[in-house]
Design a protein around this motif. Structure first.
Motif: not given
Ligand code: COA
Length: 162
Positions: A1-20
């Motif tokens: 299974m190919k697993i990708g990790i999307y890390p961030g501080s997400f303070d707060p998460p935005t629609l830009g993060h959701l798009n990624i």
């Protein structure tokens, strides 16, 4: 299974993060969105608040998982058996810092490849700092964050003057 990790501080998460996240979920079998600590930033939201925001925003994506981790990203990649770190690139100004982090992660963990997705043009200007600033001043953040979490962000950050 190919697993990708999307890390961030997400303070707060935005629609830009959701798009990624949405785009990464079509490229990997599973995407783990990991709320992590950026040592040079103070957080307005707790790790658990941010993870809860991310879970609510991504509930329509069955192959996306949300987690929190306080250690090194390179170690987390090994722990989860991931094949890649996913990062969003907004502008040339992001490149130098991201390049440095990608090389450092690769040095710490030879298997930690970083994959960059170009941020959607609608979100090129967006950052968590901008969202916090608008919310603190009572501005409308509805075009910047998911509707599911908008009110919680405003309730935490906006203190109307008496
Ligand atoms: N849309 C909107 N905004 C975006 C975005 C997108 N697609 N992509 C990035 N951003 C914004 C983020 O909100 C953030 O805004 P802010 O500066 O106002 O907080 C900014 O761009 C930078 O994002 P990013 O480069 O992802 O940094 P980050 O602080 O969110 O995350 C970590 C950095 C947590 C991944 C990093 O510090 C880390 O790996 N920490 C773990 C410890 C470790 O391993 N350290 C050594 C690393 S080599």
């Amino acid at each position: 299974m190919k697993i990708g990790i999307y890390p961030g501080s997400f303070d707060p998460p935005t629609l830009g993060h959701l798009n990624i996240i949405e785009r990464a979920s079509t490229l990997f079998d599973k995407v783990i969105v990991a709320t992590m600590v950026n040592g040079s930033k103070n957080s307005s939201f707790t790790m658990e608040e941010k993870a809860d925001f991310l879970r609510r925003m991504t509930k329509h994506l069955p192959n996306v998982e949300v987690d929190t981790f306080g250690g090194l990203l390179a170690d987390y990649v090994s722990e989860k058996g991931a094949c890649a770190i996913v990062k969003g690139l907004r502008a040339v100004s992001d490149f130098e810092y991201e390049f440095q982090m990608a090389l450092a992660n690769k040095k710490l963990n030879g298997n930690a490849e970083t994959v960059f997705l170009m941020t959607d043009q609608h979100y090129l200007y967006l950052s968590s700092t901008i969202v916090r600033d608008i919310a603190r001043h009572g501005g409308d953040i509805s075009g910047f964050v998911s509707e599911e979490i908008r009110e919680d962000i405003v309730n935490k950050l906006y203190q109307p003057k008496e």
